[in-house]
Design a protein around this motif. Structure first.
Motif, mmCIF file in Angstrom:
data_model
loop_
_atom_site.group_PDB
_atom_site.id
_atom_site.type_symbol
_atom_site.label_atom_id
_atom_site.label_comp_id
_atom_site.label_asym_id
_atom_site.label_seq_id
_atom_site.Cartn_x
_atom_site.Cartn_y
_atom_site.Cartn_z
ATOM 1 N N VAL A 108 -1.300 -0.469 1.534
ATOM 2 C CA VAL A 108 -2.538 -0.035 0.879
ATOM 3 C C VAL A 108 -2.220 0.619 -0.463
ATOM 4 C CG1 VAL A 108 -4.536 1.499 1.045
ATOM 5 C CG2 VAL A 108 -3.773 0.212 3.062
ATOM 6 N N ARG A 109 -1.218 1.481 -0.481
ATOM 7 C CA ARG A 109 -0.844 2.137 -1.744
ATOM 8 C C ARG A 109 -0.356 1.104 -2.763
ATOM 9 N NH1 ARG A 109 2.073 5.594 1.712
ATOM 10 N NH2 ARG A 109 4.010 4.850 0.739
ATOM 11 N N LYS A 114 -1.430 -2.093 -7.739
ATOM 12 C CA LYS A 114 -1.557 -3.382 -8.420
ATOM 13 C C LYS A 114 -2.972 -3.567 -8.968
ATOM 14 C CE LYS A 114 2.079 -6.002 -6.071
ATOM 15 N NZ LYS A 114 2.766 -6.378 -7.331
ATOM 16 N N GLU A 115 -3.964 -3.102 -8.208
ATOM 17 C CA GLU A 115 -5.341 -3.205 -8.679
ATOM 18 C C GLU A 115 -5.546 -2.383 -9.947
ATOM 19 O OE1 GLU A 115 -9.832 -1.986 -7.120
ATOM 20 O OE2 GLU A 115 -8.179 -2.141 -5.691
ATOM 21 N N ALA A 116 -4.971 -1.169 -9.968
ATOM 22 C CA ALA A 116 -5.109 -0.306 -11.141
ATOM 23 C C ALA A 116 -4.426 -0.919 -12.365
ATOM 24 C CB ALA A 116 -4.535 1.070 -10.839
ATOM 25 N N GLU A 117 -3.342 -1.653 -12.122
ATOM 26 C CA GLU A 117 -2.595 -2.268 -13.224
ATOM 27 C C GLU A 117 -3.122 -3.652 -13.582
ATOM 28 O OE1 GLU A 117 1.342 -2.291 -11.720
ATOM 29 O OE2 GLU A 117 1.668 -0.128 -11.951
ATOM 30 N N GLY A 118 -4.113 -4.144 -12.832
ATOM 31 C CA GLY A 118 -4.650 -5.476 -13.103
ATOM 32 C C GLY A 118 -3.698 -6.591 -12.742
ATOM 33 N N ARG A 119 -2.849 -6.363 -11.721
ATOM 34 C CA ARG A 119 -1.869 -7.373 -11.299
ATOM 35 C C ARG A 119 -2.112 -7.743 -9.837
ATOM 36 N NH1 ARG A 119 2.954 -6.181 -10.589
ATOM 37 N NH2 ARG A 119 2.750 -3.894 -10.374
ATOM 38 N N PRO A 120 -2.998 -8.692 -9.549
ATOM 39 C CA PRO A 120 -3.261 -9.077 -8.156
ATOM 40 C C PRO A 120 -1.987 -9.544 -7.464
ATOM 41 C CG PRO A 120 -4.867 -10.072 -9.646
ATOM 42 C CD PRO A 120 -3.773 -9.498 -10.507
ATOM 43 N N LEU A 121 -1.899 -9.279 -6.173
ATOM 44 C CA LEU A 121 -0.755 -9.726 -5.378
ATOM 45 C C LEU A 121 -0.918 -11.212 -5.060
ATOM 46 C CD1 LEU A 121 1.813 -9.080 -3.683
ATOM 47 C CD2 LEU A 121 0.261 -8.611 -1.765
ATOM 48 N N VAL A 296 -4.577 -11.638 -3.625
ATOM 49 C CA VAL A 296 -5.219 -10.439 -3.086
ATOM 50 C C VAL A 296 -5.738 -9.627 -4.269
ATOM 51 C CG1 VAL A 296 -4.949 -8.377 -1.672
ATOM 52 C CG2 VAL A 296 -3.667 -10.460 -1.107
ATOM 53 N N VAL A 297 -7.058 -9.528 -4.377
ATOM 54 C CA VAL A 297 -7.683 -8.933 -5.552
ATOM 55 C C VAL A 297 -7.764 -7.419 -5.449
ATOM 56 C CG1 VAL A 297 -9.756 -8.895 -6.991
ATOM 57 C CG2 VAL A 297 -9.008 -11.035 -5.905
ATOM 58 N N ARG A 298 -8.218 -6.921 -4.298
ATOM 59 C CA ARG A 298 -8.312 -5.468 -4.123
ATOM 60 C C ARG A 298 -8.274 -5.120 -2.651
ATOM 61 N NH1 ARG A 298 -13.892 -3.450 -3.616
ATOM 62 N NH2 ARG A 298 -15.382 -5.189 -3.643
ATOM 63 N N VAL A 299 -8.162 -3.822 -2.362
ATOM 64 C CA VAL A 299 -8.022 -3.336 -0.998
ATOM 65 C C VAL A 299 -9.027 -2.226 -0.767
ATOM 66 C CG1 VAL A 299 -6.239 -1.648 -1.656
ATOM 67 C CG2 VAL A 299 -6.386 -2.430 0.722
ATOM 68 N N SER A 300 -9.469 -2.104 0.465
ATOM 69 C CA SER A 300 -10.391 -1.044 0.844
ATOM 70 C C SER A 300 -9.640 0.024 1.635
ATOM 71 C CB SER A 300 -11.532 -1.601 1.700
ATOM 72 O OG SER A 300 -12.331 -0.557 2.215
#
Length: 341
Positions: A108-109, A114-121, A296-300
């Protein structure tokens, strides 16, 4: 030498010494005192070693690090050692990584960063079914930092089925298994059977893998859809299968390409919906493995499945309110489409 010319045994022969040693051991065992205790109702007191012991668990006062299993019981064999008991208890009460808050999980972290940096997994299929490159493996291994566990068993994802929790065979999370030996897991024989996963992350799928279950070995899927949803209510078809006879035998696997509709946000929920009969001409949905690849775009940080629980609770509440509206003397008539389970 004996009279017949054969070699005789002397008192110093090794076999004689061995027999005497064994006699001495047996003699000492026979002289060991055996203590018996009176059991209620009489009977042989030695029967007590045949019965499992029931141990009540209680967390020590002031202990805050270990999981609280106070009130739970543990059964153990009477011949178990204290070391064996300590080892078992340690595995039960020491918090595992999946016992901690969701926001503390490594995966999750990592996804938040990655979401904050704009780098999807990007999770890419390696060419081998059920490799260690898919999303289910990534979540169940805490971002590939821990040995894999079935994420559906520990609330890392939430699995639901068309049968609720009462599947005829298997558990709702069995379709996420990675065991090469297929599980006996299938739904009831009903049209439009399905299983769905709240991934807790938003993914744009590029490929996905299924494994056929055992039990109803000839019931592999033939007509089905892979669907995606943002809220678990409205579903979008990501891939449709018609007369697809790729999987035949129990344990058979296959990976399909997915070309979903253009949507940069992705989908949090994925569902396999059986839209027709299986290979046996029935509606059993038999699956023993599922994996998905893609971006993977974002996480909840919310616990997966909480929204589903809220909706189910609202539906039960509405049903109770409707029940209270029934008029005294009203009759319930069995519909043509009803059938007893």
């Amino acid at each position: 030498p004996g009279a017949g010319g054969g070699a005789g045994l002397t008192h110093s022969a090794p076999i004689i010494n061995l027999v005497r040693k064994l006699q001495g051991i047996l003699s000492s065992i026979e002289r060991m005192p055996v203590y018996s205790h009176t059991l209620p109702g009489g009977g042989n007191a030695l029967d007590v070693i045949k019965r499992p012991l029931k141990v009540q668990l209680r967390r020590a006062p002031g202990e805050e690090e270990l999981l609280d299993l106070t009130g739970k019981s543990l059964k153990m064999e009477p011949i178990s050692t204290v070391d064996m008991l300590e080892t078992l208890l340690a595995s039960k009460v020491e918090p595992q990584w999946y016992d901690r808050e969701r926001g503390d999980h490594h995966f999750v972290r990592e996804l938040l960063q990655k979401e904050a940096e704009g780098r999807p997994l990007e999770l890419k299929y390696t060419g081998s079914d059920f490799d260690e490159a898919g999303l289910i493996y990534y979540v169940g291994s805490n971002g590939k930092t821990k040995p894999w566990v079935n994420p559906g068993m520990y609330g890392l994802v939430s699995v639901s089925t068309s049968d609720g929790k009462g599947m005829p065979y298997g558990k709702p999370y069995d379709p996420l298994s990675r065991d090469a030996e297929p599980k006996n897991c299938h739904s009831k024989d009903r049209p439009n059977s399905w299983f769905a996963v709240d991934l807790g992350v938003w993914v744009v799928p590029s490929k996905y893998t299924l494994r056929h279950a055992r039990g109803y070995g000839k019931s592999a899927v033939r007509e089905w859809q892979l669907q995606g949803s943002k809220d678990g209510l409205s579903w979008t078809v990501l891939k449709a299968h018609a007369a697809d006879d790729t999987m035949v035998d129990p344990g058979a696997t296959h990976t399909w390409d997915v070309s979903p509709p253009e949507d940069a946000e992705g989908w949090r929920h994925l569902r396999v919906l059986q839209t027709g009969q299986n290979a046996a001409g029935k509606h059993y949905l038999s699956l023993s493995g599922f994996e998905v690849y893609g971006r993977v775009v974002r996480v909840s940080t919310d616990q997966p499945g909480m929204e589903r629980m809220r909706l189910d609770a609202a539906a039960r509440s509405q049903a109770r309110r409707e029940m209270h509206k029934m008029v005294v003397g009203a009759r319930v008539v069995r519909g043509l489409d009803w059938k007893w389970e």
